[in-house]
Design an enzyme around this catalytic site. Sequence first.
Site, PDB file in Angstrom:
ATOM      1  N   PRO A  35      57.590  70.285  20.501  1.00 40.14           N
ATOM      2  CA  PRO A  35      57.526  70.753  19.114  1.00 40.14           C
ATOM      3  C   PRO A  35      58.902  70.718  18.471  1.00 40.14           C
ATOM      4  CG  PRO A  35      56.383  72.266  20.586  1.00 40.14           C
ATOM      5  CD  PRO A  35      57.124  71.303  21.452  1.00 40.14           C
ATOM      6  N   LYS A  36      58.942  70.353  17.189  1.00 38.51           N
ATOM      7  CA  LYS A  36      60.199  70.314  16.424  1.00 38.51           C
ATOM      8  C   LYS A  36      60.318  71.599  15.612  1.00 38.51           C
ATOM      9  CE  LYS A  36      63.831  68.699  14.204  1.00 38.51           C
ATOM     10  NZ  LYS A  36      64.215  70.012  13.655  1.00 38.51           N
ATOM     11  N   PHE A  37      61.162  72.502  16.078  1.00 40.08           N
ATOM     12  CA  PHE A  37      61.378  73.759  15.362  1.00 40.08           C
ATOM     13  C   PHE A  37      62.444  73.558  14.293  1.00 40.08           C
ATOM     14  CE2 PHE A  37      59.626  75.277  19.385  1.00 40.08           C
ATOM     15  CZ  PHE A  37      58.714  76.221  18.948  1.00 40.08           C
ATOM     16  N   GLY A 183      56.318  69.168  13.147  1.00 41.28           N
ATOM     17  CA  GLY A 183      56.396  67.863  13.776  1.00 41.28           C
ATOM     18  C   GLY A 183      56.740  67.944  15.246  1.00 41.28           C
TER      19      GLY A 183
END
Length: 312
Positions: A35-37, A183
């Site tokens: 996951p793109k934090f 994303g």
Amino acid sequence: MTSPGPLLPPVEVALARAVPSLPVAREGQRLAYEPKFDGHRLVIFRLEDAVRMQARSGRIVTRAFPDLEAAARPLPPGTVLDGEVVVWAGGRTDFASVQKRAFAATGSRAARLARELPASYAAFDLLAQGGEDLRPLPYAQRRARLMALLEPLGPPLQAVPMTTDPELAATWYEALTAIGVEGLVVKNLDEPYRAGRHWRKVRHAETRDAVVVGVVGPRLRPRSLALVLPGDDDPVVSSPLSPAVRAQLAAALRELPEAEPPAPPGELPTALDTVGTRITYRPIPPELTVEVRQESTVRHAATTVTRLRVGE
């Protein structure tokens, strides 16, 4: 593997380039999906007698995160983590709150914000362990060591979720928007850690949030804004604001106090605009969030403010 000495700040961090769709592995290739934090990029160094924290730019920001400094003290000396600071609010990540933490100017303000907006650290890489530089190792080995290191500690230091299953990654991509994850980042399991854009990222939205840290021009009717984008701490200057956005901002800016202490005109900070020119801006408290759209130009990314986020 031998190391000539401990890994010390500053280090150049690995970055991701945007791609239009979720990558799948070619023959002989192994991919990892995370996951793109949208938070504040932070490298944590556990030194022999202290903890230091470095932002993406190389700036030392330890004082802004006293809660994470305390959480990192149980790490073995010689440990270096790469990851993202996030703040959770209402079950979602809150980028504006992260920036309030990152721009805490005094120790007392940082301590208060640590109580009001406690930070979590989403670690996605282990750059050194016991003084050994792990960056030349394949990501699969670094990931295994990261999990073994952090699992006994628990929150607020945690490894980001990761999968090698593209079907599960596709499910994450659709489902995690509910908690503010827009994303995924995709990495090759066999690659070393290298500075530059060797990772890939795919996002749902063409727009993203940015925090306003300054204005260019009159304070209440600015021509442009100085903005901090997720994952970065170097402000950028937006494209000229539209009349509609200026009107939206006028009332919000009027309610903000002046930055303390106000800088003389000759000592104002600067940021790069869309053509790579350094522009001075007047700092303001990081209280406003705007929605922006980024478009690549020949040399730089043009950042256009589309609206002020209010009560979201």
